[in-house]
Every structure is written in structure tokens, then in C-alpha cells.
Motif scaffolding. Structure first.
Motif, PDB file in Angstrom:
ATOM      1  N   SER A  35       0.774  -1.281  -0.137  1.00 57.47           N
ATOM      2  CA  SER A  35       0.176  -0.015   0.089  1.00 57.47           C
ATOM      3  C   SER A  35       0.868   1.175   0.092  1.00 57.47           C
ATOM      4  CB  SER A  35      -0.835   0.033   1.176  1.00 57.47           C
ATOM      5  OG  SER A  35      -1.823  -1.056   1.275  1.00 57.47           O
ATOM      6  N   GLU A  42      -1.487  10.707   5.486  1.00 54.38           N
ATOM      7  CA  GLU A  42      -2.097   9.813   4.988  1.00 54.38           C
ATOM      8  C   GLU A  42      -1.763   8.373   5.502  1.00 54.38           C
ATOM      9  OE1 GLU A  42      -2.788   7.930   0.563  1.00 54.38           O
ATOM     10  OE2 GLU A  42      -1.728   9.880   0.796  1.00 54.38           O
ATOM     11  N   GLU A  45      -3.672   7.887   8.620  1.00 49.33           N
ATOM     12  CA  GLU A  45      -4.998   7.600   8.341  1.00 49.33           C
ATOM     13  C   GLU A  45      -5.251   6.157   7.599  1.00 49.33           C
ATOM     14  OE1 GLU A  45      -6.509  10.333   5.527  1.00 49.33           O
ATOM     15  OE2 GLU A  45      -6.174  11.918   7.012  1.00 49.33           O
ATOM     16  N   LEU A  46      -4.385   5.596   6.861  1.00 51.16           N
ATOM     17  CA  LEU A  46      -4.158   4.314   6.433  1.00 51.16           C
ATOM     18  C   LEU A  46      -4.145   3.194   7.449  1.00 51.16           C
ATOM     19  CD1 LEU A  46      -2.155   4.205   3.059  1.00 51.16           C
ATOM     20  CD2 LEU A  46      -4.254   3.044   3.627  1.00 51.16           C
ATOM     21  N   TYR A  47      -3.350   3.785   8.286  1.00 47.64           N
ATOM     22  CA  TYR A  47      -2.762   2.695   9.485  1.00 47.64           C
ATOM     23  C   TYR A  47      -4.063   2.649  10.488  1.00 47.64           C
ATOM     24  CZ  TYR A  47       0.482   0.492  12.542  1.00 47.64           C
ATOM     25  OH  TYR A  47       1.102  -0.597  13.424  1.00 47.64           O
ATOM     26  N   GLU A  48      -4.618   3.641  10.958  1.00 48.67           N
ATOM     27  CA  GLU A  48      -5.920   3.427  11.750  1.00 48.67           C
ATOM     28  C   GLU A  48      -6.701   2.734  11.059  1.00 48.67           C
ATOM     29  OE1 GLU A  48      -6.403   7.910  12.543  1.00 48.67           O
ATOM     30  OE2 GLU A  48      -5.012   7.664  14.447  1.00 48.67           O
ATOM     31  N   ASN A  49      -6.963   2.846   9.679  1.00 49.04           N
ATOM     32  CA  ASN A  49      -8.169   2.209   9.154  1.00 49.04           C
ATOM     33  C   ASN A  49      -7.661   0.788   9.031  1.00 49.04           C
ATOM     34  OD1 ASN A  49      -9.729   4.505   8.445  1.00 49.04           O
ATOM     35  ND2 ASN A  49      -8.918   4.724   6.358  1.00 49.04           N
ATOM     36  N   GLU A  50      -6.480   0.262   9.145  1.00 48.28           N
ATOM     37  CA  GLU A  50      -6.087  -0.983   8.939  1.00 48.28           C
ATOM     38  C   GLU A  50      -6.268  -1.662  10.142  1.00 48.28           C
ATOM     39  OE1 GLU A  50      -5.156  -3.403   6.569  1.00 48.28           O
ATOM     40  OE2 GLU A  50      -5.974  -1.907   5.124  1.00 48.28           O
ATOM     41  N   CYS A  52      -8.266  -0.725  12.651  1.00 49.24           N
ATOM     42  CA  CYS A  52     -10.078  -1.142  12.866  1.00 49.24           C
ATOM     43  C   CYS A  52     -10.179  -2.442  12.109  1.00 49.24           C
ATOM     44  CB  CYS A  52     -10.753  -0.076  12.326  1.00 49.24           C
ATOM     45  SG  CYS A  52     -10.364   1.444  13.128  1.00 49.24           S
ATOM     46  N   SER A  53      -9.794  -2.716  10.859  1.00 47.00           N
ATOM     47  CA  SER A  53     -10.245  -4.013  10.264  1.00 47.00           C
ATOM     48  C   SER A  53      -9.062  -5.173  10.618  1.00 47.00           C
ATOM     49  CB  SER A  53     -10.057  -3.828   8.682  1.00 47.00           C
ATOM     50  OG  SER A  53      -8.919  -3.420   8.421  1.00 47.00           O
TER      51      SER A  53
END
Length: 135
Positions: A35, A42, A45-50, A52-53
Motif C-alpha cells: 500500500s 495519509e 489515516e491508512l494505519y488507523e483504518n487497517e 480497525c479491520s
């Protein structure tokens, strides 16, 4: 070239589209999932989204982050520090012209955090990625 036991999930953080694309091509040719983030904001943001999932709260969502330091909005040192606050065992490999700044800020041990100067030769790049992945 450098055999890694399994495919890695890697986040490349680089504001130069050419360099980010080069890292992505090299890493994907070795079988890794890549990624890309263009700056530290950014990246977070990407890290936090990952996170969460991601299934595990103790395991980092990425096997490795490959990051520049000099970037607009939020630099690699600031973003790296925030990520390490969230996930202290996240492995980060800084590839930057500001190697001394990284050495002053982080405990560079070659196992969890490593740094190399730009420009980096492809064989050294892959060797460091492999080394971090196996530790």
C-alpha cells in the motif's frame, strides 16, 4: 533475490511518485502486498483504518512500514512516532536523505527500526526489508 518465508504486507510512505512506484514494483516482484501513502498524515489515516479491520490488537496491521522522512504535511519522524505510540512493536524502515535525524529520534536496532540513506541500492533495500521481516 532475497527469499522471505512469506508474503509481507508493507506500507510505503513516500511523497515522490517515482520512488514510491519503484519500491512498490520491487516489493511486489518479491511477492509482497504493498500500500502507498504520500505523506505522514495519509500514513496515519491508512494505519488507523487497517488497525480497525485487523484481527489482532497486539499485532501490527502491516508487517513493515518503509518511510521517507522529508514529506509535506507530516514528516516521517512525526508519523513514525505517532504510529509507535499506537503500536510499539510496528517495524519501520526509514529510507531518507536525513539519516542522522532518524538516528537522533529513534532507537535504531536493525530489528524493529532501521534506516538507510537515499539513494539506496536495490540489493541493500531488499536485504534490510528481509532482515526486518525475519526479526
Amino acid at each position: 533475490m532475497y527469499e522471505i518465508m512469506h508474503s509481507l504486507k508493507i506500507l510505503v510512505v513516500e511523497d515522490s511518485e517515482a520512488i514510491a512506484g519503484f519500491y512498490k514494483d520491487v516489493l511486489e516482484s518479491e511477492g509482497h502486498k504493498v500500500s502507498i501513502a504520500v505523506d505522514g498524515r495519509e500514513e496515519i489515516e491508512l494505519y488507523e483504518n487497517e488497525m480497525c479491520s485487523h484481527q489482532s490488537e497486539q499485532q501490527p496491521p502491516f508487517d513493515l512500514i518503509v518511510s521517507d522522512n522529508s514529506m509535506p504535511v507530516l514528516n516521517g519522524i512525526e508519523a513514525g512516532a505517532k504510529i509507535l505510540e499506537m503500536m510499539p512493536n510496528q517495524k519501520i524502515f526509514f529510507v531518507t536523505a536525513n539519516k542522522d535525524m532518524i538516528l537522533k529520534k529513534f532507537s535504531v536496532d536493525g530489528k524493529n527500526i532501521d534506516v538507510a540513506a537515499k539513494p539506496i541500492k536495490i540489493d541493500l533495500f531488499l536485504k534490510k526489508v528481509n532482515s526486518l521481516a525475519q526479526n
